[in-house]
Design a protein around this motif. Structure first.
Motif, PDB file in Angstrom:
ATOM      1  N   GLY A 214       0.809  -1.207   0.000  1.00  0.00           N
ATOM      2  CA  GLY A 214       0.000   0.000   0.000  1.00  0.00           C
ATOM      3  C   GLY A 214       0.843   1.258   0.000  1.00  0.00           C
ATOM      4  O   GLY A 214       0.508   2.247  -0.655  1.00  0.00           O
ATOM      5  N   ALA A 215       1.948   1.229   0.744  1.00  0.00           N
ATOM      6  CA  ALA A 215       2.814   2.399   0.808  1.00  0.00           C
ATOM      7  C   ALA A 215       3.507   2.672  -0.522  1.00  0.00           C
ATOM      8  O   ALA A 215       3.910   3.807  -0.796  1.00  0.00           O
ATOM      9  N   THR A 216       3.651   1.638  -1.339  1.00  0.00           N
ATOM     10  CA  THR A 216       4.278   1.806  -2.653  1.00  0.00           C
ATOM     11  C   THR A 216       3.247   2.114  -3.724  1.00  0.00           C
ATOM     12  O   THR A 216       3.579   2.644  -4.785  1.00  0.00           O
ATOM     13  N   LEU A 217       1.979   1.795  -3.453  1.00  0.00           N
ATOM     14  CA  LEU A 217       0.920   1.994  -4.432  1.00  0.00           C
ATOM     15  C   LEU A 217       0.742   3.479  -4.721  1.00  0.00           C
ATOM     16  O   LEU A 217       0.663   4.302  -3.822  1.00  0.00           O
ATOM     17  N   SER A 218       0.656   3.803  -5.995  1.00  0.00           N
ATOM     18  CA  SER A 218       0.484   5.190  -6.424  1.00  0.00           C
ATOM     19  C   SER A 218      -0.528   5.222  -7.554  1.00  0.00           C
ATOM     20  O   SER A 218      -0.377   4.511  -8.548  1.00  0.00           O
ATOM     21  N   PHE A 219      -1.569   6.040  -7.378  1.00  0.00           N
ATOM     22  CA  PHE A 219      -2.582   6.129  -8.427  1.00  0.00           C
ATOM     23  C   PHE A 219      -2.015   6.749  -9.695  1.00  0.00           C
ATOM     24  O   PHE A 219      -2.421   6.397 -10.801  1.00  0.00           O
ATOM     25  N   SER A 220      -1.063   7.656  -9.549  1.00  0.00           N
ATOM     26  CA  SER A 220      -0.421   8.196 -10.743  1.00  0.00           C
ATOM     27  C   SER A 220       0.406   7.119 -11.432  1.00  0.00           C
ATOM     28  O   SER A 220       0.469   7.059 -12.659  1.00  0.00           O
ATOM     29  N   GLU A 221       1.016   6.240 -10.628  1.00  0.00           N
ATOM     30  CA  GLU A 221       1.774   5.131 -11.206  1.00  0.00           C
ATOM     31  C   GLU A 221       0.844   4.142 -11.889  1.00  0.00           C
ATOM     32  O   GLU A 221       1.180   3.568 -12.937  1.00  0.00           O
ATOM     33  N   ILE A 222      -0.360   3.944 -11.315  1.00  0.00           N
ATOM     34  CA  ILE A 222      -1.333   3.066 -11.959  1.00  0.00           C
ATOM     35  C   ILE A 222      -1.721   3.622 -13.321  1.00  0.00           C
ATOM     36  O   ILE A 222      -1.827   2.891 -14.309  1.00  0.00           O
ATOM     37  N   ARG A 223      -1.915   4.935 -13.380  1.00  0.00           N
ATOM     38  CA  ARG A 223      -2.247   5.543 -14.673  1.00  0.00           C
ATOM     39  C   ARG A 223      -1.100   5.411 -15.655  1.00  0.00           C
ATOM     40  O   ARG A 223      -1.301   5.184 -16.847  1.00  0.00           O
ATOM     41  N   HIS A 224       0.124   5.531 -15.131  1.00  0.00           N
ATOM     42  CA  HIS A 224       1.294   5.438 -16.009  1.00  0.00           C
ATOM     43  C   HIS A 224       1.532   4.012 -16.485  1.00  0.00           C
ATOM     44  O   HIS A 224       1.853   3.786 -17.650  1.00  0.00           O
ATOM     45  N   SER A 225       1.404   3.060 -15.568  1.00  0.00           N
ATOM     46  CA  SER A 225       1.671   1.654 -15.909  1.00  0.00           C
ATOM     47  C   SER A 225       0.376   0.859 -16.006  1.00  0.00           C
ATOM     48  O   SER A 225       0.397  -0.364 -15.929  1.00  0.00           O
ATOM     49  N   GLY A 226      -0.739   1.574 -16.168  1.00  0.00           N
ATOM     50  CA  GLY A 226      -2.034   0.906 -16.124  1.00  0.00           C
ATOM     51  C   GLY A 226      -2.182  -0.206 -17.135  1.00  0.00           C
ATOM     52  O   GLY A 226      -2.713  -1.275 -16.819  1.00  0.00           O
ATOM     53  N   ARG A 227      -1.725   0.014 -18.354  1.00  0.00           N
ATOM     54  CA  ARG A 227      -1.893  -1.003 -19.392  1.00  0.00           C
ATOM     55  C   ARG A 227      -1.081  -2.247 -19.076  1.00  0.00           C
ATOM     56  O   ARG A 227      -1.555  -3.365 -19.255  1.00  0.00           O
ATOM     57  N   LEU A 228       0.155  -2.051 -18.590  1.00  0.00           N
ATOM     58  CA  LEU A 228       0.987  -3.207 -18.236  1.00  0.00           C
ATOM     59  C   LEU A 228       0.399  -3.945 -17.043  1.00  0.00           C
ATOM     60  O   LEU A 228       0.325  -5.182 -17.033  1.00  0.00           O
ATOM     61  N   ALA A 229      -0.004  -3.196 -16.026  1.00  0.00           N
ATOM     62  CA  ALA A 229      -0.566  -3.824 -14.834  1.00  0.00           C
ATOM     63  C   ALA A 229      -1.855  -4.561 -15.160  1.00  0.00           C
ATOM     64  O   ALA A 229      -2.085  -5.680 -14.683  1.00  0.00           O
ATOM     65  N   LEU A 230      -2.704  -3.963 -15.978  1.00  0.00           N
ATOM     66  CA  LEU A 230      -3.961  -4.610 -16.351  1.00  0.00           C
ATOM     67  C   LEU A 230      -3.710  -5.844 -17.201  1.00  0.00           C
ATOM     68  O   LEU A 230      -4.355  -6.882 -17.017  1.00  0.00           O
ATOM     69  N   SER A 231      -2.754  -5.752 -18.125  1.00  0.00           N
ATOM     70  CA  SER A 231      -2.429  -6.903 -18.976  1.00  0.00           C
ATOM     71  C   SER A 231      -1.930  -8.073 -18.140  1.00  0.00           C
ATOM     72  O   SER A 231      -2.370  -9.216 -18.313  1.00  0.00           O
ATOM     73  N   ALA A 232      -0.999  -7.795 -17.198  1.00  0.00           N
ATOM     74  CA  ALA A 232      -0.478  -8.856 -16.334  1.00  0.00           C
ATOM     75  C   ALA A 232      -1.580  -9.428 -15.443  1.00  0.00           C
ATOM     76  O   ALA A 232      -1.625 -10.636 -15.189  1.00  0.00           O
ATOM     77  N   SER A 233      -2.481  -8.562 -14.990  1.00  0.00           N
ATOM     78  CA  SER A 233      -3.569  -9.007 -14.110  1.00  0.00           C
ATOM     79  C   SER A 233      -4.547  -9.911 -14.855  1.00  0.00           C
ATOM     80  O   SER A 233      -4.990 -10.934 -14.323  1.00  0.00           O
ATOM     81  N   LEU A 234      -4.899  -9.553 -16.070  1.00  0.00           N
ATOM     82  CA  LEU A 234      -5.782 -10.401 -16.871  1.00  0.00           C
ATOM     83  C   LEU A 234      -5.106 -11.728 -17.213  1.00  0.00           C
ATOM     84  O   LEU A 234      -5.757 -12.779 -17.234  1.00  0.00           O
ATOM     85  N   MET A 235      -3.801 -11.674 -17.472  1.00  0.00           N
ATOM     86  CA  MET A 235      -3.061 -12.907 -17.725  1.00  0.00           C
ATOM     87  C   MET A 235      -3.113 -13.812 -16.501  1.00  0.00           C
ATOM     88  O   MET A 235      -3.358 -15.024 -16.603  1.00  0.00           O
ATOM     89  N   LYS A 236      -2.926 -13.217 -15.316  1.00  0.00           N
ATOM     90  CA  LYS A 236      -2.879 -13.998 -14.077  1.00  0.00           C
ATOM     91  C   LYS A 236      -4.239 -14.552 -13.685  1.00  0.00           C
ATOM     92  O   LYS A 236      -4.354 -15.700 -13.235  1.00  0.00           O
ATOM     93  N   MET A 237      -5.292 -13.737 -13.829  1.00  0.00           N
ATOM     94  CA  MET A 237      -6.588 -14.105 -13.285  1.00  0.00           C
ATOM     95  C   MET A 237      -7.527 -14.774 -14.281  1.00  0.00           C
ATOM     96  O   MET A 237      -8.499 -15.412 -13.884  1.00  0.00           O
TER      97      MET A 237
END
Length: 315
Positions: A214-237
């Motif tokens: 949580g301390a590392t989580l950043s909403f601006s980082e989510i917006r920046h890396s959102g596509r990568l994070a979402l792609s990895a999440s869909l791959m995983k789940m």
């Protein structure tokens, strides 16, 4: 287990975990914790509390129940197949410097917490025993493949097999398994005071790891890396659970054995992935985003997956 009960038990596991992530975010916003705390706590979890938790879990597992070498072997092979699939996809679609984090986030599941708890909830003693045995395979394969992926794409270093083997051989989580298995096999009982002290120490693992996420989580980082994070999440789940569970069914597994493997394949990305990424100097922020997204998705994807398998009469 009825679908409502499964959905409720899943929420009871995933929602507290996700709540802890946001507690960490709130503590960072309130400036009660800082990057120095996150770095120190991550090292403490990786090198001490998480290995202690792993050691105690394996020592207390019922190794004589539900032992199926073919199931253990298949899970190891399926994990390798998942890693290779993610690696191939990352080589085509992911920036070079983020590939190691993407690969680890896409295949490494939270089997020790979410997977094991759901297996016990669905199948009782069989699920707990089988899941505990699978956990040994999970720890060895997940940590070994994570080290290989992260070292290969670590900036400023040239990855070679000698370096990879050194990282694997000195990994505290793998060493915990190596030490625990002989103790569990011989049945040597831990002294009461030592077991209690170990429980106290190991209980720090989950809250510390999730607060650091949580301390590392950043909403601006989510917006920046959102596509990568979402792609990895869909791959995983979504993608990997479908492929791996389908392969297990084609290999002849069904009933509770297939159900336990599905729950392990479908578990959200493990908090240990963040700890390892942080410890090895990889992109911990992207890892935290993947963990948060997969944890959020878990109650829906696991419930729907279990419902589909039960509807088809496979588990």
């Amino acid at each position: 287990m009825a679908m409502y009960e499964l959905f409720r038990s899943t929420l009871e596991i995933t929602l507290p975990v996700f709540a802890m992530v946001f507690i960490g975010l709130g503590l960072k916003r309130a400036r009660w914790i800082d990057p120095a705390f996150v770095a120190t706590a991550s090292q403490l979890v990786f090198k001490a509390t998480l290995p202690t938790l792993i050691f105690l879990s394996i020592v207390r597992a019922d190794l004589s129940a539900a032992l199926d070498p073919s199931l253990l072997g298949f899970f190891a092979v399926a994990t390798l197949g998942s890693v290779l699939f993610c690696w191939g996809w990352a080589s085509l679609r992911v920036p070079y410097r983020e590939r190691g984090v993407y690969i680890q986030g896409a295949f490494r599941g939270n089997c020790g917490i979410v997977g094991l708890a759901l297996a016990a909830g669905m199948y009782g003693h069989f699920g707990l025993s089988t899941g505990s045995l699978l956990l040994g395979v999970v720890i060895l394969t997940y940590n070994a493949f994570s080290v290989i992926a992260l070292v290969t794409y670590q900036e400023g270093q040239r990855a070679d097999w000698r370096s990879m083997l050194r990282h694997i051989a000195t990994n505290p989580l793998i060493l915990a398994v190596v030490v625990a298995v002989p103790v569990a096999t011989t049945g040597w009982p831990l002294p009461g005071w030592l077991a209690t002290s170990g429980d106290y120490f190991a209980s720090l693992t989950l809250p510390l790891a999730l607060i650091c996420i949580g301390a590392t989580l950043s909403f601006s980082e989510i917006r920046h890396s959102g596509r990568l994070a979402l792609s990895a999440s869909l791959m995983k789940m979504v993608t990997l659970p479908m492929l791996a569970t389908g392969a297990a069914w084609l290999a002849g597994f069904e009933g509770p054995a297939l159900g336990v493997m599905f729950l392990f394949f479908a578990s959200p990305t493990a908090a240990a992935a963040f700890v390892m990424a942080k410890a090895m100097g990889a992109n911990a922020g992207l890892t935290a985003n993947i963990i948060a997204l997969t944890t959020l998705m878990a109650s829906l994807t696991i419930t729907l997956g279990a419902f589909g398998l039960q509807l088809a009469g496979l588990i």
